[in-house]
Scaffold this motif. Structure first.
Motif, mmCIF file in Angstrom:
data_model
loop_
_atom_site.group_PDB
_atom_site.id
_atom_site.type_symbol
_atom_site.label_atom_id
_atom_site.label_comp_id
_atom_site.label_asym_id
_atom_site.label_seq_id
_atom_site.Cartn_x
_atom_site.Cartn_y
_atom_site.Cartn_z
ATOM 1 N N ARG A 17 -31.971 5.408 127.760
ATOM 2 C CA ARG A 17 -33.394 5.706 128.286
ATOM 3 C C ARG A 17 -34.205 4.636 127.905
ATOM 4 N NH1 ARG A 17 -32.256 10.109 131.569
ATOM 5 N NH2 ARG A 17 -30.783 11.906 130.616
ATOM 6 N N PRO A 18 -35.155 4.483 129.133
ATOM 7 C CA PRO A 18 -36.151 3.203 128.705
ATOM 8 C C PRO A 18 -36.859 3.338 127.525
ATOM 9 C CG PRO A 18 -36.313 4.246 131.264
ATOM 10 C CD PRO A 18 -35.547 5.121 130.267
ATOM 11 N N GLY A 19 -36.988 2.414 126.768
ATOM 12 C CA GLY A 19 -38.025 2.306 125.484
ATOM 13 C C GLY A 19 -37.241 3.131 124.387
ATOM 14 N N SER A 20 -35.757 3.342 124.493
ATOM 15 C CA SER A 20 -35.450 4.337 123.438
ATOM 16 C C SER A 20 -34.892 3.452 122.453
ATOM 17 C CB SER A 20 -34.110 5.110 124.097
ATOM 18 O OG SER A 20 -33.066 4.274 124.655
ATOM 19 N N GLU A 21 -35.134 2.193 122.275
ATOM 20 C CA GLU A 21 -34.499 1.316 121.049
ATOM 21 C C GLU A 21 -35.499 1.631 119.940
ATOM 22 O OE1 GLU A 21 -38.093 -0.838 122.901
ATOM 23 O OE2 GLU A 21 -36.415 0.234 123.653
ATOM 24 N N MET A 22 -35.059 1.243 118.665
ATOM 25 C CA MET A 22 -35.675 1.699 117.489
ATOM 26 C C MET A 22 -36.315 0.453 117.026
ATOM 27 S SD MET A 22 -34.089 3.044 113.787
ATOM 28 C CE MET A 22 -33.696 4.642 114.310
ATOM 29 N N ILE A 23 -37.547 0.732 116.511
ATOM 30 C CA ILE A 23 -38.402 -0.410 115.912
ATOM 31 C C ILE A 23 -38.412 -0.092 114.424
ATOM 32 C CG2 ILE A 23 -40.743 -1.481 116.001
ATOM 33 C CD1 ILE A 23 -41.129 0.024 118.874
ATOM 34 N N PHE A 24 -38.095 -1.131 113.763
ATOM 35 C CA PHE A 24 -37.967 -1.085 112.007
ATOM 36 C C PHE A 24 -39.473 -1.480 111.645
ATOM 37 C CE2 PHE A 24 -33.689 -1.357 113.178
ATOM 38 C CZ PHE A 24 -33.262 -0.298 112.622
ATOM 39 N N LEU A 25 -40.183 -0.480 110.925
ATOM 40 C CA LEU A 25 -41.358 -0.764 110.396
ATOM 41 C C LEU A 25 -41.596 -1.066 109.121
ATOM 42 C CD1 LEU A 25 -43.125 2.422 112.048
ATOM 43 C CD2 LEU A 25 -43.048 0.136 113.031
ATOM 44 N N SER A 32 -38.811 5.271 117.274
ATOM 45 C CA SER A 32 -38.229 5.121 118.464
ATOM 46 C C SER A 32 -39.018 6.008 119.262
ATOM 47 C CB SER A 32 -36.878 5.583 118.611
ATOM 48 O OG SER A 32 -36.782 6.679 118.429
ATOM 49 N N TYR A 33 -39.125 5.422 120.700
ATOM 50 C CA TYR A 33 -39.882 6.200 121.826
ATOM 51 C C TYR A 33 -38.756 6.790 122.675
ATOM 52 C CZ TYR A 33 -44.172 3.625 120.080
ATOM 53 O OH TYR A 33 -44.887 3.493 119.438
ATOM 54 N N LEU A 34 -39.154 7.880 123.393
ATOM 55 C CA LEU A 34 -38.202 8.141 124.532
ATOM 56 C C LEU A 34 -39.007 8.895 125.575
ATOM 57 C CD1 LEU A 34 -35.104 9.293 125.077
ATOM 58 C CD2 LEU A 34 -35.571 11.156 123.934
ATOM 59 N N SER A 35 -38.652 8.638 126.665
ATOM 60 C CA SER A 35 -39.337 8.708 128.066
ATOM 61 C C SER A 35 -38.698 8.667 128.992
ATOM 62 C CB SER A 35 -40.720 7.776 128.174
ATOM 63 O OG SER A 35 -41.442 8.105 129.380
ATOM 64 N N PHE A 36 -38.595 9.686 129.662
ATOM 65 C CA PHE A 36 -37.725 9.870 131.003
ATOM 66 C C PHE A 36 -38.039 10.840 131.847
ATOM 67 C CE2 PHE A 36 -35.747 12.466 127.838
ATOM 68 C CZ PHE A 36 -35.660 13.710 128.564
ATOM 69 N N GLY A 99 -36.528 18.267 132.659
ATOM 70 C CA GLY A 99 -36.154 17.239 133.012
ATOM 71 C C GLY A 99 -36.871 16.025 132.809
ATOM 72 N N GLN A 100 -38.185 16.404 132.344
ATOM 73 C CA GLN A 100 -39.128 15.206 132.161
ATOM 74 C C GLN A 100 -39.740 15.349 130.462
ATOM 75 O OE1 GLN A 100 -42.608 16.035 134.836
ATOM 76 N NE2 GLN A 100 -41.291 15.203 136.523
ATOM 77 N N TYR A 101 -39.876 14.044 129.970
ATOM 78 C CA TYR A 101 -40.144 14.303 128.394
ATOM 79 C C TYR A 101 -40.540 12.800 128.236
ATOM 80 C CZ TYR A 101 -39.946 14.999 123.467
ATOM 81 O OH TYR A 101 -40.383 15.044 122.461
ATOM 82 N N ALA A 102 -41.677 12.943 127.201
ATOM 83 C CA ALA A 102 -42.064 11.737 126.541
ATOM 84 C C ALA A 102 -42.441 12.012 125.157
ATOM 85 C CB ALA A 102 -43.419 10.954 127.164
ATOM 86 N N GLY A 103 -41.968 11.450 124.318
ATOM 87 C CA GLY A 103 -42.461 11.554 122.942
ATOM 88 C C GLY A 103 -41.766 10.487 121.900
ATOM 89 N N LEU A 104 -41.969 10.711 120.722
ATOM 90 C CA LEU A 104 -41.550 9.706 119.706
ATOM 91 C C LEU A 104 -40.833 10.276 118.432
ATOM 92 C CD1 LEU A 104 -43.530 9.514 116.961
ATOM 93 C CD2 LEU A 104 -45.185 8.440 118.686
ATOM 94 N N ALA A 105 -39.996 9.464 117.573
ATOM 95 C CA ALA A 105 -39.398 9.852 116.344
ATOM 96 C C ALA A 105 -39.699 8.768 115.414
ATOM 97 C CB ALA A 105 -37.955 10.327 116.606
ATOM 98 N N VAL A 106 -39.898 9.436 114.289
ATOM 99 C CA VAL A 106 -40.077 8.287 112.900
ATOM 100 C C VAL A 106 -38.869 8.927 111.959
ATOM 101 C CG1 VAL A 106 -41.448 7.670 110.777
ATOM 102 C CG2 VAL A 106 -42.523 8.212 113.249
ATOM 103 N N TYR A 107 -37.820 7.870 111.901
ATOM 104 C CA TYR A 107 -36.782 8.010 111.141
ATOM 105 C C TYR A 107 -37.078 7.566 109.775
ATOM 106 C CZ TYR A 107 -34.375 9.144 115.510
ATOM 107 O OH TYR A 107 -33.923 9.630 116.685
#
Length: 302
Positions: A17-25, A32-36, A99-107
Motif C-alpha cells: 500500500r502507498p506510504g506503508s513503509e516504517m519510519i524509525f523515530l 507507519s502510515y496506511l492509506s488506500f 474499501g477506503q482507509y487512512a490512518g497511522l500506527a506507532v509501533y
C-alpha cells in the motif's frame, strides 16, 4: 535498528500500500502510515509471540473492523484509536468494509524503548510499566473514541513540510506517549465491543431500511421488530456504519434520488415519494442541503 520492528516493517511493506513503509523515530519506536482505496478486504493477524511489541492505531478516515478471538466486533471510525500488544491481536481478523482507509500506527518495542528511552521520557516508566499495565494487562486491547486533544496530536502527523516532517513526527510521538501517561483510564471510556449476534441484527436492519427506502420507520418500531434495545441499536448502528441511522439513510435516499433524476422521467413529486418524503418541498429542501443544488436544476444539467 531493532530486529523485531524490522520484521514488522517487512510485514507492513507486503501490504503493498502507498506510504506503508516504517519510519524509525527513536530506538524501539517506529511509525507507519496506511492509506488506500480499493475493494473491501480482510486480513488475519498472525503475530503470536511479540508480547513486548505494542501498537497504537489511529483512524484518520474510512473504517476498520476488528473481529476479536472471542467473536466480538470493534469498529474504529475517524478519530478513534486503540492500543494493543502484538500478542493480543493474534488470530484476530481486520477488515476494511468501505474499501477506503487512512490512518497511522506507532509501533513500540517496550524492551528496547525502556532500555534506551527518548530523553524527555526518561524516569516516566512509560515503557516498562505504564503502557502495558494501564492499557494492556492480560493482553487486553484498549479502544478509545477520539477527542479534541487526541485529534490535535494525531492530525499533526500529517501535512508537514518535508524538510521538518521527521522532527514533527518525533515531537508528536512524544506528545502522544505523554498524553497516554497522564490519561485517567477507565473501562467506561472505551469503545463498545459488540457480539456477533448484535452485528448480524444491525446489518439486517440496515439492509431492510435500504431495500425499503421509501418507507418511514421509527427507532422504537425497529427495536420491537428486531428485539434490540433502542440505545444499543443506535450506538451499534453508528459504530458499524459510521453515522446515525437518520444520517445514513438520508444519504441513501439522496443517492437514490440522483439515480432516479438521471435514469427516469418521473416527476420531482413522484421521486420525493419514492425515496420516503411525504411532500415535494421537504424533499427539495433536503436535496438542496445535501447536493447544493435543487432537483430541477440538477436534472437540467444532465
Amino acid at each position: 535498528m531493532n530486529d523485531e520492528l524490522l520484521k514488522i516493517k517487512k510485514g507492513i511493506e507486503k501490504l503493498n500500500r502507498p506510504g506503508s513503509e516504517m519510519i524509525f523515530l527513536f530506538p524501539g519506536i517506529g511509525l507507519s502510515y496506511l492509506s488506500f482505496a480499493s475493494t473491501p478486504f480482510s486480513m488475519r493477524h498472525k503475530h503470536s509471540a511479540m508480547e513486548h511489541i505494542m501498537q497504537i492505531n489511529y483512524c484518520k478516515s474510512g473504517q476498520m473492523e476488528w473481529k476479536m478471538k472471542n467473536g466480538n466486533y470493534i469498529y474504529l471510525n475517524p478519530g478513534d484509536f486503540f492500543l494493543h500488544t502484538m500478542k493480543s491481536c493474534a488470530d484476530s481478523f481486520v477488515s476494511f468494509p468501505t474499501g477506503q482507509y487512512a490512518g497511522l500506527a506507532v509501533y513500540i518495542d517496550l524492551q528496547e524503548a525502556s532500555a534506551c528511552p527518548p530523553e524527555l521520557l526518561k524516569d516516566t516508566n512509560i515503557f516498562n510499566k505504564v503502557l502495558r499495565q494501564k492499557f494492556c494487562p492480560g493482553d487486553r486491547l484498549s479502544f478509545f473514541a477520539g477527542n479534541e486533544q487526541t485529534e490535535s496530536i494525531f492530525s499533526a502527523f500529517y501535512d508537514q513540510p518535508e524538510n521538518i516532517r521527521l522532527q514533527y513526527q518525533k515531537i508528536k510521538a512524544l506528545e502522544l506517549l505523554l498524553y497516554l501517561k497522564k490519561l485517567e483510564f477507565t473501562p467506561q471510556k472505551q469503545l463498545t465491543a459488540y457480539q456477533s449476534e448484535q452485528i448480524d441484527i444491525i446489518r439486517k436492519i440496515h439492509d431492510s431500511l435500504t431495500e425499503h427506502i421509501g418507507e418511514r420507520i421509527t427507532i422504537e418500531e425497529l427495536s420491537k421488530q428486531y428485539l434490540i434495545n433502542p440505545t444499543t441499536l443506535k450506538a451499534a448502528f453508528k459504530s458499524v456504519y459510521g453515522n446515525s441511522i437518520a444520517a445514513h439513510i438520508k444519504e441513501h435516499r439522496m443517492e437514490q434520488a440522483v439515480k432516479m433524476l438521471r435514469g427516469t422521467d418521473l416527476s420531482i413529486s413522484e421521486i420525493a415519494q419514492a425515496v420516503g418524503y411525504d411532500s415535494q418541498s421537504k424533499f427539495t429542501a433536503a436535496f438542496k442541503a445535501f447536493w447544493g443544488v435543487l432537483p430541477r436544476e440538477y436534472r437540467k444539467k444532465l
